[in-house]
Design an enzyme around this catalytic site. Structure first.
Site, PDB file in Angstrom:
ATOM      1  N   TYR A  70       0.798  -1.044  -0.169  1.00 55.00           N
ATOM      2  CA  TYR A  70      -0.046  -0.078   0.208  1.00 55.00           C
ATOM      3  C   TYR A  70       0.755   1.013   0.092  1.00 55.00           C
ATOM      4  O   TYR A  70       0.232   2.444  -0.398  1.00 55.00           O
ATOM      5  CB  TYR A  70      -0.960   0.144   1.256  1.00 55.00           C
ATOM      6  CG  TYR A  70      -1.941  -0.931   1.311  1.00 55.00           C
ATOM      7  CD1 TYR A  70      -2.043  -2.062   0.415  1.00 55.00           C
ATOM      8  CD2 TYR A  70      -2.766  -1.246   2.423  1.00 55.00           C
ATOM      9  CE1 TYR A  70      -3.138  -3.135   0.441  1.00 55.00           C
ATOM     10  CE2 TYR A  70      -3.628  -2.271   2.557  1.00 55.00           C
ATOM     11  CZ  TYR A  70      -3.735  -3.022   1.303  1.00 55.00           C
ATOM     12  OH  TYR A  70      -4.515  -4.178   1.675  1.00 55.00           O
TER      13      TYR A  70
ATOM     14  N   HIS B  61       0.638 -11.641   2.457  1.00 54.02           N
ATOM     15  CA  HIS B  61      -0.344 -10.821   1.630  1.00 54.02           C
ATOM     16  C   HIS B  61      -0.995 -11.869   0.503  1.00 54.02           C
ATOM     17  O   HIS B  61      -2.051 -11.845   0.104  1.00 54.02           O
ATOM     18  CB  HIS B  61       0.273  -9.820   0.915  1.00 54.02           C
ATOM     19  CG  HIS B  61      -0.585  -8.584   0.556  1.00 54.02           C
ATOM     20  ND1 HIS B  61      -0.279  -7.303   0.316  1.00 54.02           N
ATOM     21  CD2 HIS B  61      -2.165  -8.785   0.179  1.00 54.02           C
ATOM     22  CE1 HIS B  61      -1.387  -6.688   0.073  1.00 54.02           C
ATOM     23  NE2 HIS B  61      -2.240  -7.369  -0.001  1.00 54.02           N
TER      24      HIS B  61
END
Length: 277
Positions: free
Chosen positions: A51, A109
């Site tokens: 991110y 992730h």
């Protein structure tokens, strides 16, 4: 300020039933949005290396004035950092960017199956947990087979599996597996962004019955299914609306009606690159 209830993870961690997604919240505006969410009452903050905003999340936490132990921050190991040593270095980088000495929940992730190093990656997370660097350890976008594989290899079942989950893709079988094995389900893209979900008649009807918005009806559907949704908004009023769902209880007929919207997942590529919250 709203109080968001918690449920215990298998490792005993008090885990909020609703969290705050931070995807694409960066720079000073991102810090302001995250601080606003903390002011509203959010205590679970979800970020990731990919991110690019771990620094902003850490800054917002410090500037909020909320005691560190009242906030639970999640970050994630990206696919490019899979492997035992690589994962340890990745976590070190996240700690430095966040400005913290502990990350409360760290996830893989994406299993990155073509590389097939997620077992070593999870083994490193377990070691860091045992060293006190991480609180809870979990995964994201894992199948039942992958969950069993890491548990068999390490003796530790992931505490959380964060997956695409929304009324178009309710993941009933995976949620049942999670419940059986003590894994907390967490929902990314809980509102099925870029879709017509919030205009569906069944959701409008449920929302109207309870005097809430369609968004609130969907988020309450998540929490009553036993999943923690992590909606994202930079708008303080919408942040409050998203979190203010726990005074409403949908009945079984309403839960089934919303789940009947099931179509399938909205994203068929690598979720690590597509997590519109």
């Amino acid at each position: 300020m709203l109080t968001i209830p918690t449920v215990p993870l298998a490792d005993g961690t008090a885990f909020p039933e609703l969290g705050f997604g931070t995807y694409k919240l960066d720079g000073d505006d991102g810090v302001a949005a995250i601080r606003s969410a903390i002011d509203v009452g959010y205590r679970l903050l979800d970020t990731a290396v990919n991110y690019g905003n771990e620094e902003e999340v850490g800054r917002a936490m410090r500037e909020s004035g909320v005691p560190r132990d009242e906030l639970l921050v999640t970050s994630k190991v990206p696919g490019r950092d899979h492997g035992y040593d690589e994962t340890r270095r990745s976590v070190d980088g996240s700690l430095e960017r966040l400005g913290l000495d502990r990350i409360d929940l760290h996830l893989i992730h994406w299993p990155n199956p073509s590389v097939d190093r997620y077992v070593d990656t999870f083994r490193a997370l377990v070691a860091l947990r045992d060293e006190g660097v991480l609180g809870s350890v979990g995964v994201s976008n894992f199948t039942e087979e992958m969950l069993l594989r890491v548990a068999d290899a390490t003796g530790v079942m992931p505490a959380v599996n964060q997956v695409e989950l929304h009324p178009y893709f309710p993941q009933a079988n995976l949620r049942a597996f999670h419940a059986e094995h003590g894994i907390r389900t967490e929902s990314w893209s809980p509102l099925a962004r870029r879709s017509e979900l919030l205009t569906e008649r069944v959701i409008a009807d449920v929302a109207g019955t309870h005097g809430v918005t369609p968004t609130q009806a969907v988020l309450r559907w998540h929490t009553q299914l036993g999943s923690t949704p992590i909606p994202k908004s930079a708008n303080a009023e919408r942040q409050r609306e998203n979190a203010d769902v726990f005074d409403v209880t949908l009945d079984e007929t309403e839960l089934r009606a919303i789940s009947s919207l099931a179509r399938g997942r909205l994203w068929d590529g690598d979720p690590e690159r597509h997590e519109e919250q």
